[in-house]
Design a protein around this motif. Structure first.
Motif, short mmCIF file in Angstrom:
data_model
loop_
_atom_site.label_atom_id
_atom_site.label_comp_id
_atom_site.label_asym_id
_atom_site.label_seq_id
_atom_site.Cartn_x
_atom_site.Cartn_y
_atom_site.Cartn_z
N SER A 1 0.70 -1.29 -0.16
CA SER A 1 -0.12 0.05 0.02
C SER A 1 0.70 1.39 0.18
CB SER A 1 -1.11 -0.02 0.96
OG SER A 1 -1.84 -1.02 0.96
N PRO A 2 1.97 1.32 0.77
CA PRO A 2 2.99 2.55 0.54
C PRO A 2 3.24 3.07 -1.00
CG PRO A 2 3.83 1.03 2.38
CD PRO A 2 2.75 0.26 1.46
N LEU A 3 3.16 2.17 -1.76
CA LEU A 3 3.53 2.33 -3.11
C LEU A 3 2.46 3.22 -3.80
CD1 LEU A 3 4.83 -0.65 -5.16
CD2 LEU A 3 5.98 1.41 -4.54
N VAL A 17 15.89 10.06 -11.14
CA VAL A 17 15.43 9.54 -9.71
C VAL A 17 15.38 10.29 -8.98
CG1 VAL A 17 16.45 7.59 -8.09
CG2 VAL A 17 17.02 7.47 -10.57
N LEU A 18 13.90 10.42 -8.30
CA LEU A 18 13.41 11.37 -7.15
C LEU A 18 13.93 10.71 -5.86
CD1 LEU A 18 10.07 12.33 -8.89
CD2 LEU A 18 12.36 13.53 -8.93
N SER A 19 13.55 9.48 -5.60
CA SER A 19 14.20 8.78 -4.44
C SER A 19 14.55 7.28 -4.52
CB SER A 19 12.86 9.11 -3.35
OG SER A 19 11.86 8.18 -3.58
N ILE A 20 15.37 6.81 -3.58
CA ILE A 20 15.48 5.51 -3.70
C ILE A 20 16.20 5.14 -2.89
CG2 ILE A 20 17.92 5.57 -5.21
CD1 ILE A 20 16.90 2.79 -6.50
N GLU A 21 15.66 4.07 -1.90
CA GLU A 21 16.01 3.75 -0.61
C GLU A 21 15.70 2.10 -0.41
OE1 GLU A 21 14.07 5.23 2.73
OE2 GLU A 21 12.30 5.46 1.52
N LEU A 22 16.89 1.68 0.53
CA LEU A 22 16.91 0.24 1.03
C LEU A 22 16.03 0.24 2.30
CD1 LEU A 22 20.28 -1.75 0.79
CD2 LEU A 22 18.25 -2.48 -0.50
N LEU A 54 13.72 -2.67 -1.76
CA LEU A 54 14.23 -1.40 -2.47
C LEU A 54 13.11 -0.54 -3.22
CD1 LEU A 54 16.94 0.00 -3.42
CD2 LEU A 54 16.36 -1.28 -5.77
N ARG A 55 12.93 0.66 -2.60
CA ARG A 55 11.70 1.19 -3.01
C ARG A 55 12.23 2.62 -4.03
NH1 ARG A 55 7.68 2.77 1.86
NH2 ARG A 55 7.54 0.54 1.87
N PHE A 56 11.68 2.97 -4.75
CA PHE A 56 12.26 4.16 -5.61
C PHE A 56 10.96 4.91 -6.32
CE2 PHE A 56 11.36 2.34 -9.67
CZ PHE A 56 11.52 0.90 -9.47
N VAL A 57 11.24 6.30 -6.55
CA VAL A 57 10.35 7.06 -7.26
C VAL A 57 11.04 7.77 -8.29
CG1 VAL A 57 8.85 8.98 -7.53
CG2 VAL A 57 8.96 7.46 -5.26
N ALA A 58 10.85 7.62 -9.70
CA ALA A 58 11.58 8.06 -10.67
C ALA A 58 10.64 8.86 -11.80
CB ALA A 58 12.25 7.16 -11.49
N ARG A 59 11.12 9.49 -12.67
CA ARG A 59 10.49 10.38 -13.59
C ARG A 59 11.02 10.31 -14.88
NH1 ARG A 59 9.30 15.47 -15.69
NH2 ARG A 59 11.55 15.95 -15.54
N LEU A 60 10.31 10.15 -15.90
CA LEU A 60 10.89 10.17 -17.24
C LEU A 60 11.14 11.16 -17.85
CD1 LEU A 60 11.72 7.99 -19.45
CD2 LEU A 60 9.56 8.39 -20.60
N GLY A 100 8.36 2.13 -7.85
CA GLY A 100 8.41 0.54 -7.60
C GLY A 100 9.02 0.20 -6.27
N GLU A 101 8.64 -1.03 -6.17
CA GLU A 101 9.11 -1.68 -4.65
C GLU A 101 9.59 -3.33 -5.11
OE1 GLU A 101 7.51 -0.81 -0.73
OE2 GLU A 101 7.82 -2.89 -0.53
N MET A 102 10.84 -3.66 -4.64
CA MET A 102 11.52 -4.94 -5.19
C MET A 102 12.17 -5.37 -4.03
SD MET A 102 13.99 -3.69 -8.09
CE MET A 102 14.61 -5.07 -8.51
N GLY A 103 12.64 -6.61 -4.28
CA GLY A 103 13.78 -7.10 -3.04
C GLY A 103 15.06 -6.24 -3.47
N GLY A 104 15.71 -5.76 -2.41
CA GLY A 104 17.05 -5.23 -2.88
C GLY A 104 18.08 -5.83 -2.12
N ALA A 105 19.35 -5.37 -2.29
CA ALA A 105 20.44 -6.07 -1.69
C ALA A 105 20.42 -6.62 -0.40
CB ALA A 105 21.61 -5.08 -1.79
N GLY A 106 20.69 -7.89 -0.14
CA GLY A 106 20.57 -8.53 1.14
C GLY A 106 19.10 -9.08 1.37
#
Ligand code: BEZ
Length: 258
Positions: A29-31, A183-188, A248-254, A132-138
């Motif tokens: 839901s946070p997405l 890339v507006l934000s990206i974090e683990l 790994l959650r991110f917000v990006a803009r084309l 997007g949100e996906m499995g990130g490093a670790g």
């Protein structure tokens, strides 16, 4: 929740998925908060699975298309009344059609991330959002280690069977930029996640490409071995299991390339 190359080794049963992984859509839901879908927007849900989160997205009044590589999952999504289509996420064929693309817990099944990102960039209108949100490093490192050790003990190459791509923020941000995104934000985000049942249910749902390397007659012993290896780290004193998820959650803009 499936996508590309080696995901063919994984088969998705919507009922088993709901039983063992219903939490995936709930925790997605946070997405939606990051995406801020608007009524009338056209939005692609990439790797929509059986459509539980897609349905919430559609409730915003956006016009939503859900794609997934699994025909079983798409059949379940269509039964919810969604516009679901069987599509390989590494071969998206949409052109400047969407205001936004959302993806939850699917991109790590797609082992050619650059092909995915080129397809997402092509699918978006200039200035379009990719959230997007996906499995990130670790991600699920404890589980992957135990599964790998049990395979290696049988002389099986666990890396060759690995169906997952869990990138660092630096890796994924660089790929997003090459594909034309800002890339507006990206974090683990470490997110130990309580499971609805035994770890065996999770392993059977998500580790098929590892398990099928083991002769069928040995699979129950293999699963019991992995379960016991994981118990000290992932099962509490009350018998409640969790999985060591890292998102790994991110917000990006084309970028507008004219
Ligand atoms: C995940 O959502 O991070 C995930 C789920 C199953 C297997 C691997 C990763």
């Amino acid at each position: 929740m499936s996508g590309g190359s080696r995901s063919g080794a994984q088969h998705w049963d919507p009922q088993r998925y709901n039983r063992n992984a219903g939490f995936v859509a709930q925790l997605g839901s946070p997405l939606l908060d990051l995406l801020q879908p608007q009524a009338g927007e056209r939005i692609l849900d990439l790797g929509c699975g059986e459509g539980a989160l897609t349905e919430k997205l559609a409730a915003s009044g956006a016009e939503v298309v859900g794609v997934d590589a699994s025909s079983e999952q798409i059949a379940a999504a269509c039964r919810r009344g969604l516009d679901g289509r069987v599509v390989n996420g590494e071969a998206l064929a949409f052109t400047r059609e969407f205001d936004a693309v959302m993806s939850n817990a699917a991109l790590h099944w797609m082992l050619n991330p650059d092909a995915v990102l080129q397809g997402v960039a092509r699918a978006l209108k200039p200035g379009g959002r990719f959230v997007g949100e996906m499995g990130g490093a670790g991600n699920v490192a404890t589980i992957a280690q135990a599964v790998g050790a049990a395979l290696e003990a049988r002389g099986i190459d666990s890396q060759a069977a690995n169906p997952w791509y869990f990138p660092s923020p630096q890796d994924y941000a660089a790929r997003l930029e090459v594909a034309g995104f800002e890339v507006l934000s990206i974090e683990l985000i470490p997110r130990p996640t309580p499971l609805p049942g035994e770890i065996a249910g999770w392993l059977e749902t998500f580790c098929e490409s590892f398990i099928k390397q083991v002769p069928q007659a040995d699979q129950p012993v293999f699963l019991a071995e992995v379960t016991e290896a994981l118990r000290p780290a992932l099962c509490d004193g009350e018998g409640r299991w969790s999985a060591d998820y890292v998102r790994l959650r991110f917000v990006a803009r084309l970028k507008d390339r004219g």
